[in-house]
Each structure stands twice: as structure tokens, then as C-alpha cells.
Design a protein around this motif. Structure first.
Motif: not given
Length: 75
Positions: A37, A40-41, A44-47, A51
Motif C-alpha cells: 500500500e 502504491g501511495v 501514484n499519490g493519494r488525496g 505522485a
């Protein structure tokens, strides 16, 4: 290795001591995300987090993940 990358790219939002006190940036010492996880964060970035796939190499991202996971072990 990952600590230096974290210092240059992550501490501005996650704070120098990783307290997660900068709004939406969580405390990484207590994250419940696993290695996959986190990869991935960071990739790819999140919120509001950008990324880093074009800013860091795959090895740098893996080293950063290892550093973040080591923060949990230090608690």
C-alpha cells in the motif's frame, strides 16, 4: 538511505518528527498501511499527496517505504 529521501521529499508535509501535524498528512509512525500500500501511495499519490513516480526512482521509492516502515518499529 530512505531517511534522506524522506527528509528531502516528505517531511515538509509529514513534519520533521513525522507527527503528521500538517493538516491531511498522517503520522507515518502509526500508519496502518502495509508495504504494498505504501508503494502504491508514494508512487501514484493519494488525496493531496502528489505522485512521486516521476520524481524518484523505483529504488528510491522502495527505500522510502522501508524507512517509513522502520518508523513503526521504533514506536
Amino acid at each position: 538511505m530512505g531517511g534522506g529521501i524522506f527528509g528531502q521529499n516528505c517531511k515538509g508535509c509529514h513534519s520533521p518528527k513525522n507527527e503528521g501535524n500538517y493538516g491531511a498528512a498522517p503520522n507515518l509512525a502509526t500508519t496502518t498501511l502495509n508495504k504494498t500500500e505504501l508503494l502504491g501511495v508514494i508512487t501514484n499519490g493519494r488525496g493531496r499527496m502528489p505522485a512521486f513516480d516521476t520524481r524518484l526512482s523505483a529504488t528510491e521509492i522502495q527505500n522510502t517505504v522501508a524507512y517509513v516502515l522502520s518508523l513503526k518499529e521504533q514506536k
